[in-house]
Design a protein around this motif. Structure first.
Motif, PDB file in Angstrom:
ATOM      1  N   PHE A 281       0.824  -1.206   0.000  1.00 59.63           N
ATOM      2  CA  PHE A 281       0.000   0.000   0.000  1.00 59.63           C
ATOM      3  C   PHE A 281       0.860   1.259   0.000  1.00 59.63           C
ATOM      4  O   PHE A 281       0.653   2.178  -0.806  1.00 59.63           O
ATOM      5  CB  PHE A 281      -0.931  -0.024   1.219  1.00 59.63           C
ATOM      6  N   PHE A 282       1.831   1.329   0.893  1.00 59.44           N
ATOM      7  CA  PHE A 282       2.640   2.547   0.991  1.00 59.44           C
ATOM      8  C   PHE A 282       3.565   2.717  -0.215  1.00 59.44           C
ATOM      9  O   PHE A 282       3.894   3.841  -0.590  1.00 59.44           O
ATOM     10  CB  PHE A 282       3.441   2.542   2.291  1.00 59.44           C
ATOM     11  N   GLN A 283       3.975   1.629  -0.827  1.00 53.81           N
ATOM     12  CA  GLN A 283       4.791   1.748  -2.033  1.00 53.81           C
ATOM     13  C   GLN A 283       3.975   2.347  -3.170  1.00 53.81           C
ATOM     14  O   GLN A 283       4.458   3.207  -3.913  1.00 53.81           O
ATOM     15  CB  GLN A 283       5.333   0.379  -2.436  1.00 53.81           C
ATOM     16  N   ALA A 284       2.711   1.912  -3.297  1.00 54.58           N
ATOM     17  CA  ALA A 284       1.841   2.499  -4.314  1.00 54.58           C
ATOM     18  C   ALA A 284       1.527   3.951  -3.984  1.00 54.58           C
ATOM     19  O   ALA A 284       1.499   4.823  -4.866  1.00 54.58           O
ATOM     20  CB  ALA A 284       0.554   1.692  -4.430  1.00 54.58           C
ATOM     21  N   LEU A 285       1.317   4.242  -2.711  1.00 59.27           N
ATOM     22  CA  LEU A 285       1.000   5.606  -2.294  1.00 59.27           C
ATOM     23  C   LEU A 285       2.179   6.544  -2.530  1.00 59.27           C
ATOM     24  O   LEU A 285       1.994   7.749  -2.751  1.00 59.27           O
ATOM     25  CB  LEU A 285       0.600   5.607  -0.816  1.00 59.27           C
ATOM     26  N   SER A 286       3.373   6.010  -2.500  1.00 52.46           N
ATOM     27  CA  SER A 286       4.557   6.839  -2.741  1.00 52.46           C
ATOM     28  C   SER A 286       4.598   7.390  -4.155  1.00 52.46           C
ATOM     29  O   SER A 286       5.314   8.359  -4.426  1.00 52.46           O
ATOM     30  CB  SER A 286       5.826   6.025  -2.468  1.00 52.46           C
ATOM     31  N   GLN A 287       3.829   6.790  -5.072  1.00 49.49           N
ATOM     32  CA  GLN A 287       3.772   7.294  -6.442  1.00 49.49           C
ATOM     33  C   GLN A 287       2.966   8.588  -6.540  1.00 49.49           C
ATOM     34  O   GLN A 287       3.043   9.285  -7.548  1.00 49.49           O
ATOM     35  CB  GLN A 287       3.155   6.236  -7.361  1.00 49.49           C
ATOM     36  N   CYS A 288       2.192   8.883  -5.512  1.00 39.03           N
ATOM     37  CA  CYS A 288       1.404  10.128  -5.483  1.00 39.03           C
ATOM     38  C   CYS A 288       2.332  11.252  -5.018  1.00 39.03           C
ATOM     39  O   CYS A 288       2.352  11.620  -3.830  1.00 39.03           O
ATOM     40  CB  CYS A 288       0.205   9.985  -4.564  1.00 39.03           C
ATOM     41  N   SER A 289       3.084  11.803  -5.941  1.00 40.23           N
ATOM     42  CA  SER A 289       4.132  12.765  -5.590  1.00 40.23           C
ATOM     43  C   SER A 289       3.586  14.061  -5.026  1.00 40.23           C
ATOM     44  O   SER A 289       4.302  14.791  -4.338  1.00 40.23           O
ATOM     45  CB  SER A 289       4.979  13.063  -6.830  1.00 40.23           C
ATOM     46  N   ALA A 290       2.314  14.387  -5.295  1.00 40.25           N
ATOM     47  CA  ALA A 290       1.737  15.642  -4.809  1.00 40.25           C
ATOM     48  C   ALA A 290       0.999  15.476  -3.487  1.00 40.25           C
ATOM     49  O   ALA A 290       0.434  16.454  -2.975  1.00 40.25           O
ATOM     50  CB  ALA A 290       0.788  16.221  -5.856  1.00 40.25           C
ATOM     51  N   LEU A 291       0.992  14.281  -2.903  1.00 40.54           N
ATOM     52  CA  LEU A 291       0.208  14.009  -1.697  1.00 40.54           C
ATOM     53  C   LEU A 291       0.651  14.898  -0.538  1.00 40.54           C
ATOM     54  O   LEU A 291       1.842  15.021  -0.251  1.00 40.54           O
ATOM     55  CB  LEU A 291       0.350  12.537  -1.301  1.00 40.54           C
ATOM     56  N   GLN A 292      -0.333  15.504   0.147  1.00 39.16           N
ATOM     57  CA  GLN A 292      -0.060  16.370   1.295  1.00 39.16           C
ATOM     58  C   GLN A 292      -0.728  15.880   2.572  1.00 39.16           C
ATOM     59  O   GLN A 292      -0.211  16.090   3.656  1.00 39.16           O
ATOM     60  CB  GLN A 292      -0.531  17.799   1.002  1.00 39.16           C
ATOM     61  N   ARG A 293      -1.892  15.231   2.441  1.00 34.19           N
ATOM     62  CA  ARG A 293      -2.636  14.824   3.633  1.00 34.19           C
ATOM     63  C   ARG A 293      -3.112  13.381   3.487  1.00 34.19           C
ATOM     64  O   ARG A 293      -3.684  13.005   2.462  1.00 34.19           O
ATOM     65  CB  ARG A 293      -3.839  15.758   3.854  1.00 34.19           C
ATOM     66  N   LEU A 294      -2.872  12.594   4.535  1.00 31.05           N
ATOM     67  CA  LEU A 294      -3.276  11.196   4.574  1.00 31.05           C
ATOM     68  C   LEU A 294      -4.011  10.918   5.873  1.00 31.05           C
ATOM     69  O   LEU A 294      -3.528  11.266   6.954  1.00 31.05           O
ATOM     70  CB  LEU A 294      -2.060  10.275   4.456  1.00 31.05           C
ATOM     71  N   CYS A 295      -5.178  10.301   5.765  1.00 28.09           N
ATOM     72  CA  CYS A 295      -5.952   9.916   6.945  1.00 28.09           C
ATOM     73  C   CYS A 295      -6.393   8.463   6.774  1.00 28.09           C
ATOM     74  O   CYS A 295      -7.040   8.113   5.778  1.00 28.09           O
ATOM     75  CB  CYS A 295      -7.168  10.826   7.117  1.00 28.09           C
ATOM     76  N   LEU A 296      -6.039   7.628   7.731  1.00 26.21           N
ATOM     77  CA  LEU A 296      -6.394   6.210   7.698  1.00 26.21           C
ATOM     78  C   LEU A 296      -7.110   5.861   8.999  1.00 26.21           C
ATOM     79  O   LEU A 296      -6.547   6.011  10.083  1.00 26.21           O
ATOM     80  CB  LEU A 296      -5.141   5.348   7.525  1.00 26.21           C
ATOM     81  N   VAL A 297      -8.355   5.429   8.875  1.00 24.52           N
ATOM     82  CA  VAL A 297      -9.171   5.049  10.032  1.00 24.52           C
ATOM     83  C   VAL A 297      -9.565   3.591   9.850  1.00 24.52           C
ATOM     84  O   VAL A 297     -10.326   3.255   8.937  1.00 24.52           O
ATOM     85  CB  VAL A 297     -10.427   5.929  10.152  1.00 24.52           C
ATOM     86  N   SER A 298      -9.036   2.716  10.715  1.00 19.42           N
ATOM     87  CA  SER A 298      -9.288   1.286  10.546  1.00 19.42           C
ATOM     88  C   SER A 298      -9.327   0.589  11.896  1.00 19.42           C
ATOM     89  O   SER A 298      -8.277   0.367  12.518  1.00 19.42           O
ATOM     90  CB  SER A 298      -8.214   0.653   9.652  1.00 19.42           C
TER      91      SER A 298
END
Length: 718
Positions: A605-622
């Motif tokens: 998951f985090f490897q794929a998310l690392s491709q989002c170069s413009a990402l500024q905010r992440l919220c994970l509720v689980s």
């Protein structure tokens, strides 16, 4: 034409490689108009301090009034204090509009440099560090100011404002004021106000635990002046103190309702009981003014005849969220008997369970809507740009042209649409009908897919290739509104585990039965929206593989905000592979929110998310979810633009604390970047919350500020 300015560049100083590149790409061969449009997308600090020094032509264009007239520093996290000071020094006299909202990392001494922008007409300082004395000094020099946005924090004292400051405030026509303490702020000084925006973020208790009081010391000089007011807007965070303070503002307004009042909007979470002052205000509004925009607490509208007496001129905004508004009242009292209402641009009917039904309030959730009511609404309000029908069961009956999606397809100007999941189902499920299968042809097939030789495998892997198009009413709706920028598809019974303005509900209701027929093929239909920027999908129980997500990632290249919650079966995350494939294509994604029980935030998951170069905010509720600390560290090392990271999982408190310390150590060598403040949070056996804060050599934002960066690693067990 570019404005005159000192030329600090020299063509001879340009490196040969850069000159060869410029000559090869012919960038400077474009017309000035095209170059100015390109430069308008460059941050102001880079434009003035870097691009301007490349060559003579760009030096002149970077000082064009169209670029220096308005400076946007809002959430420009790479704008250091030195850069801001130098920017003001270089073009301060040219700036007329300055937006510094959320620049929490800038010190008060740096904010004071705004006083050098003597031509300022509009300035936004929300979220900046300002004291009463500093504000007084700054505003005393800004005599042309007409629009102001500030925060009022504990310790604010209007008595410290100088005469010159009050003279500037007396000319301000538009004021946005965020209150973190019970106060009138600078409102009494703004005698020419035409537009007042109030945001109440006052806590019921201080950090020391003392209970606050909403009473204000009201003297003759402290009474706000509303005689010229045209727009009044108030948004309240939860808490009784906020309600007490807003009543004091409304009490002054009820004494003499402004004759030119055109917009009256109050957004309140939960219930907000009427008082004598508010009743007098509403009665006065019904007698003396004609409104263009209206939003009231639901308790003020439910059971009252207020809508029958209010007059509307050319309304452009209505919000009746959670109100007991029937279809008959909607047609007769809101849209004036179905007459043409071209001026209406925004309509919020969220939670209005009876708004598409006849006058009878005995409607059950499984009952169908009255399509004639929706047809009348669509015919009258053809220019609607924003429509919210979520948080209700809107079931369509059988028959051609009577489905909700078919009627909404006539609203060609829609830019924002929010619907309940059950409303996009093709028809009511029958016992003799097999469950709908996901449309596997709607998205490309992934690598490793086994295909039998000699058996047709459907369309090729390239989006846009000819192939069978789904015939669902939802697909047809989205095809009719290709310029949609915001879409929300939310289950009628969905309730977030961590809502913003409502108490958390652990035992949420099951999905609507109609929602069972909405699955991967409907999600794939969203891929038609090439201009989509914001997407929310919540409580879709029939998501089997999440294959539609890949279609969105491939085709919706403008997507900036994505929120996914409770997709598929609750006990198992079935769309992890599709989500990972989707994220690899979301290069412009800035905000991601995931709410899913048993979600495994692993290395994939985090490897794929690392491709989002413009990402500024992440919220994970689980709840009962897991995370891999090493994957989080690797992700934070790659995505340097992330400023908010909030994770609530089932990991232990020890794991969260260890991850926090590792992140702080890895970030301690950074020179400047307003990186996250870190917070580890876990419930104690006694039910309280433990919080441990740390920062990367930056000052934290004001409490409650939406722009405050944070790293919140939360544990649901100790």
């Amino acid at each position: 034409m570019a404005s005159s300015g000192e030329d600090t560049s020299n063509d001879d100083d340009v490196p040969p490689a850069a000159a060869a590149m410029a000559a090869g790409s012919h960038l400077l061969g474009f017309s000035d108009e095209i170059l100015l449009h390109i430069l308008s997308h460059v941050p102001s600090t880079d434009l003035v301090l870097n691009v301007r020094r490349t060559c003579r032509k760009l030096a002149a264009l970077c000082l064009d009034k169209s670029l220096t007239h308005t400076v946007l520093l809002q959430k420009d996290y790479e704008a250091s204090e030195d850069k801001v000071k130098q920017l003001v020094k270089e073009i301060g006299r040219e700036i007329q509009q300055l937006d510094m909202a959320g620049c929490y990392w800038l010190s008060g001494a740096t904010i004071e440099h705004v006083a050098r922008c003597r031509s300022l007409v509009k300035v936004n300082l929300s979220g900046c560090h300002l004291t009463s004395l500093r504000l007084s000094k700054m505003l005393s020099a800004l005599q042309q100011l007409r629009s102001l946005a500030i925060d009022v924090s504990p310790g604010f004292d209007a008595g410290q404002l100088s005469g010159e400051c009050k003279a500037t405030l007396s000319r301000v026509r538009e004021l946005k004021q965020t209150l973190y303490t019970p106060s009138y702020g600078v409102v009494p000084c703004c005698t020419s106000l035409e537009k007042l925006l109030l945001y109440f973020e006052i806590l019921d208790r201080t950090r020391e635990g003392a209970v606050l009081s909403g009473q204000l010391m009201v003297g003759q000089s402290n009474v706000p002046h509303y005689q010229n007011l045209r727009v009044f807007y108030a948004r309240l965070a939860p808490g009784y103190i906020n309600q007490e303070v807003v009543r004091l503002y409304l009490a002054v307004l009820s004494d003499r309702t402004p004759e030119n009042l055109h917009a009256f909007l109050i957004s309140v979470p939960g219930s907000f009981a009427e008082s004598g002052a508010t009743k007098n205000l509403l009665d006065s509004m019904a007698r003396n003014v004609a409104l263009d925009a209206l939003q009231l607490p639901r308790s003020w509208l439910n059971g009252s005849s207020l809508l029958q007496h209010l007059r509307f001129n050319n309304p452009f905004y209505f919000s009746f969220s959670r109100c007991a508004l029937s279809g008959g009242h909607l047609i007769q009292r809101v849209i004036n008997g179905g007459k043409e209402l071209r001026s209406l641009a925004s309509l919020n009917l969220s939670g209005c369970v009876h708004c598409l039904s006849p006058d009878s309030l005995l409607r059950k959730a499984e009952d169908n809507i009255d399509s004639s009511i929706l047809e009348t609404l669509v015919a009258s309000c053809r220019n609607l740009r924003h429509l919210n029908l979520s948080a209700a069961h809107h079931h369509s009956s059988e028959g051609p042209g009577r489905h909700l999606c078919q009627l909404l397809a006539r609203l060609r100007h829609l830019r924002s649409l929010s619907l309940p999941v059950c409303s996009v189902a093709d028809s009511a499920p029958r016992a003799d009908r097999a469950p709908a299968q996901p449309a596997m042809h709607a998205v490309p097939r992934g690598f490793g897919k086994k295909v039998r030789i000699g058996v047709p495998s459907g369309p090729g892997p390239f989006p846009g290739q000819a192939g069978p198009q789904p015939s669902s009413v939802f697909w047809s709706l989205l095809k009719s509104v290709p310029f949609l920028e915001r879409l929300e598809l939310i289950g009628s019974n969905f309730s977030s585990a961590m809502p913003r303005n409502e108490p958390a509900i652990r035992n949420s209701l099951p999905p609507c039965s109609r929602a069972q027929s909405v699955g991967d093929s409907e999600v794939a239909a969203i891929g038609q929206l090439a201009f989509l920027r914001h997407l929310t999908l919540a409580q879709l129980p029939s998501i089997l593989t999440g294959s539609g997500l890949l279609s969105i990632g491939l085709q919706c290249q403008q997507l900036q905000s994505l929120s996914l919650a409770n997709l598929g079966m609750m006990g198992k995350v079935v769309y992890m592979s599709a989500l990972s494939d989707m994220l690899r294509h979301c290069t412009r994604l800035k905000d991601l929110r995931l709410e899913q029980p048993y979600f495994s935030a692993n290395a994939q998951f985090f490897q794929a998310l690392s491709q989002c170069s413009a990402l500024q905010r992440l919220c994970l509720v689980s709840r009962s979810g897991t995370l891999q600390p090493e994957a989080v560290l690797a992700f934070m090392a790659r995505c340097l633009r992330v400023v908010v990271c909030h994770m609530f999982t089932g990991e232990s408190l020890a794991t969260c604390k260890s991850l926090q310390q590792s992140l702080l150590r890895s970030c301690s060598t950074e020179v400047f970047f307003p990186s996250p403040a870190s917070c580890v949070e876990a419930p104690c056996p006694c039910g309280t919350i433990l919080r441990m804060w740390g920062t990367r050599a930056v000052q934290p934002a004001a409490p409650g500020s939406p722009s405050a960066p944070s790293l919140d690693l939360s544990s649901s067990r100790v």
